[in-house]
Design a protein around this motif. Structure first.
Motif, PDB file in Angstrom:
ATOM      1  N   SER A  19      50.638  71.159  22.947  1.00 49.61           N
ATOM      2  CA  SER A  19      51.296  71.005  21.965  1.00 49.61           C
ATOM      3  C   SER A  19      52.782  70.533  22.476  1.00 49.61           C
ATOM      4  N   GLY A  20      53.804  70.228  21.540  1.00 50.09           N
ATOM      5  CA  GLY A  20      54.986  69.878  21.976  1.00 50.09           C
ATOM      6  C   GLY A  20      55.232  68.343  22.188  1.00 50.09           C
ATOM      7  N   GLY A  21      56.072  67.956  21.296  1.00 52.06           N
ATOM      8  CA  GLY A  21      56.291  66.270  21.678  1.00 52.06           C
ATOM      9  C   GLY A  21      55.134  65.251  21.702  1.00 52.06           C
ATOM     10  N   LEU A  22      53.923  65.552  21.160  1.00 51.79           N
ATOM     11  CA  LEU A  22      53.051  64.782  21.203  1.00 51.79           C
ATOM     12  C   LEU A  22      53.149  63.623  20.067  1.00 51.79           C
ATOM     13  N   THR A  23      52.711  62.653  20.120  1.00 51.87           N
ATOM     14  CA  THR A  23      52.699  61.359  19.222  1.00 51.87           C
ATOM     15  C   THR A  23      51.632  60.418  19.209  1.00 51.87           C
ATOM     16  N   PRO A  24      51.335  59.916  18.177  1.00 55.42           N
ATOM     17  CA  PRO A  24      50.276  58.779  18.293  1.00 55.42           C
ATOM     18  C   PRO A  24      50.242  57.965  19.388  1.00 55.42           C
ATOM     19  N   GLU A  25      51.475  57.739  19.874  1.00 62.59           N
ATOM     20  CA  GLU A  25      51.733  56.919  21.097  1.00 62.59           C
ATOM     21  C   GLU A  25      51.325  57.358  22.231  1.00 62.59           C
ATOM     22  N   ASN A  26      51.744  58.861  22.588  1.00 62.36           N
ATOM     23  CA  ASN A  26      51.494  59.728  23.917  1.00 62.36           C
ATOM     24  C   ASN A  26      50.366  60.241  24.122  1.00 62.36           C
ATOM     25  N   VAL A  27      49.868  60.629  23.042  1.00 66.16           N
ATOM     26  CA  VAL A  27      48.608  61.727  23.131  1.00 66.16           C
ATOM     27  C   VAL A  27      47.353  61.333  23.966  1.00 66.16           C
ATOM     28  N   ALA A  28      47.055  60.064  24.132  1.00 64.85           N
ATOM     29  CA  ALA A  28      45.989  59.714  24.936  1.00 64.85           C
ATOM     30  C   ALA A  28      46.670  60.069  26.378  1.00 64.85           C
ATOM     31  N   GLU A  29      47.736  59.676  26.805  1.00 65.20           N
ATOM     32  CA  GLU A  29      48.289  59.813  28.293  1.00 65.20           C
ATOM     33  C   GLU A  29      48.439  61.511  28.506  1.00 65.20           C
ATOM     34  N   ALA A  30      48.745  62.105  27.332  1.00 67.65           N
ATOM     35  CA  ALA A  30      48.945  63.698  27.626  1.00 67.65           C
ATOM     36  C   ALA A  30      47.729  64.187  27.885  1.00 67.65           C
ATOM     37  N   ILE A  31      46.440  63.581  27.067  1.00 70.88           N
ATOM     38  CA  ILE A  31      45.164  64.276  27.505  1.00 70.88           C
ATOM     39  C   ILE A  31      44.701  64.045  29.009  1.00 70.88           C
ATOM     40  N   ARG A  32      44.936  62.864  29.314  1.00 74.13           N
ATOM     41  CA  ARG A  32      44.636  62.185  30.662  1.00 74.13           C
ATOM     42  C   ARG A  32      45.333  63.072  31.740  1.00 74.13           C
ATOM     43  N   LEU A  33      46.476  63.408  31.322  1.00 69.48           N
ATOM     44  CA  LEU A  33      47.300  63.959  32.516  1.00 69.48           C
ATOM     45  C   LEU A  33      46.936  65.659  32.686  1.00 69.48           C
ATOM     46  N   THR A  34      46.683  66.192  31.402  1.00 72.39           N
ATOM     47  CA  THR A  34      46.425  67.567  31.465  1.00 72.39           C
ATOM     48  C   THR A  34      44.815  67.931  31.155  1.00 72.39           C
ATOM     49  N   GLY A  35      44.019  66.916  31.061  1.00 72.77           N
ATOM     50  CA  GLY A  35      42.593  67.593  30.625  1.00 72.77           C
ATOM     51  C   GLY A  35      42.436  68.153  29.326  1.00 72.77           C
ATOM     52  N   ALA A  36      43.474  68.352  28.355  1.00 73.94           N
ATOM     53  CA  ALA A  36      43.284  68.962  27.346  1.00 73.94           C
ATOM     54  C   ALA A  36      42.103  68.448  26.496  1.00 73.94           C
ATOM     55  N   ARG A  37      41.351  69.566  25.872  1.00 73.53           N
ATOM     56  CA  ARG A  37      40.251  69.174  24.959  1.00 73.53           C
ATOM     57  C   ARG A  37      40.750  69.385  23.440  1.00 73.53           C
ATOM     58  N   ALA A  38      41.981  69.792  23.214  1.00 71.61           N
ATOM     59  CA  ALA A  38      42.454  70.269  22.096  1.00 71.61           C
ATOM     60  C   ALA A  38      43.975  69.858  22.015  1.00 71.61           C
ATOM     61  N   VAL A  39      44.411  69.406  20.819  1.00 71.27           N
ATOM     62  CA  VAL A  39      45.808  68.891  20.743  1.00 71.27           C
ATOM     63  C   VAL A  39      46.325  69.235  19.468  1.00 71.27           C
ATOM     64  N   ASP A  40      47.717  69.672  19.481  1.00 75.57           N
ATOM     65  CA  ASP A  40      48.395  70.167  18.245  1.00 75.57           C
ATOM     66  C   ASP A  40      49.694  69.244  18.059  1.00 75.57           C
ATOM     67  N   VAL A  41      49.569  68.573  16.681  1.00 78.16           N
ATOM     68  CA  VAL A  41      51.034  67.982  16.386  1.00 78.16           C
ATOM     69  C   VAL A  41      51.494  68.374  15.192  1.00 78.16           C
ATOM     70  N   SER A  42      52.911  68.142  15.046  1.00 81.23           N
ATOM     71  CA  SER A  42      53.462  68.754  13.796  1.00 81.23           C
ATOM     72  C   SER A  42      54.617  67.475  13.667  1.00 81.23           C
ATOM     73  N   SER A  43      55.808  67.605  14.275  1.00 76.46           N
ATOM     74  CA  SER A  43      56.741  66.457  14.008  1.00 76.46           C
ATOM     75  C   SER A  43      56.473  65.042  14.443  1.00 76.46           C
ATOM     76  N   GLY A  44      55.668  64.983  15.246  1.00 79.25           N
ATOM     77  CA  GLY A  44      55.172  63.579  15.786  1.00 79.25           C
ATOM     78  C   GLY A  44      54.344  62.827  14.836  1.00 79.25           C
ATOM     79  N   VAL A  45      54.107  63.543  13.682  1.00 80.11           N
ATOM     80  CA  VAL A  45      53.351  62.539  12.564  1.00 80.11           C
ATOM     81  C   VAL A  45      54.135  62.825  11.418  1.00 80.11           C
TER      82      VAL A  45
END
Length: 213
Positions: free
Chosen positions: A165-191
């Motif tokens: 979580s933290g600062g995720l948006t539709p524009e950066n979530v794919a890159e965040a997953i690629r960098l971290t290997g996250a299998r679960a993501v959480d968004v609030s202000s980014g949407v």
């Protein structure tokens, strides 16, 4: 390959909850913290809880709440998970799990590698560790600020079940997953289209981007 788990947090209206369900999100987060612009009262929680039943997993987010407050939230929302987003120590998380019998997501603020290591104290207690950007010391709200942290800190993270979580948006979530290997993501202000108000199109775009990564 298994699909990324997506949680949309801070939902506060039937329209945005239905948007999250329609987009195929896995989890809907509801905030019970009066200082947050996403806070909902217990009556709203009852309405949204009924709407979500059987359609999406419900997560009740509380901050340093006592047992009485948690019981009120559970009675209203009937959540599938409790998210503890304050300074609750491991002993408090264990007590909440034992008392209420619900799986617990524990938020851990991250600014340094030491913060990631410190979160391991919850690894065998919390069901999920939510790595979020560490709030400023004087912040009124411990999350939902739209701030990202250095995702590279999570490379090879040892926790078995964790969420980014933290600062995720539709524009950066794919890159965040690629960098971290996250299998679960959480968004609030980014949407959101404005602070505390979710945007259906952004919710849909976020879920799509997370699943394509």
């Amino acid at each position: 390959m298994s699909s990324t788990i997506v949680k949309i947090c801070g939902l506060s209206s039937p329209e945005t909850l239905l948007a999250a369900i329609g987009a195929g999100a896995d989890m809907a987060g509801f905030v019970f913290f009066e200082k947050s612009p996403r806070h909902i009262d217990l009556e709203t929680a009852r309405t949204l809880g009924r709407l979500a039943d059987g359609r999406i997993s419900k997560v009740a987010l509380a901050v340093n709440a006592d047992d009485a407050a948690l019981q009120d939230i559970i009675d209203a929302l009937a959540p599938d998970y409790l998210q503890l987003h304050g300074h609750e120590p491991p002993a408090r998380v264990a007590k909440v799990k034992a008392r209420f019998g619900l799986p617990v997501i524990k938020a851990a603020g991250v600014a340094t590698s030491g913060d990631v290591e410190a979160a391991r104290a919850y690894e065998d207690i919390a069901d999920v560790i939510l790595f979020d950007a560490k709030p400023a010391p004087n912040a009124a709200v411990p999350g939902g600020a739209g701030v990202a942290f250095d995702w590279s800190l999570l490379r090879g993270v040892a926790a078995k079940h964790w969420m980014l979580s933290g600062g995720l948006t539709p524009e950066n979530v794919a890159e965040a997953i690629r960098l971290t290997g996250a299998r679960a993501v959480d968004v609030s202000s980014g949407v959101e289209r404005e602070r505390g108000v979710k945007d259906a199109a952004k919710i849909s775009a976020f879920v799509k981007a997370a699943r394509l990564s």
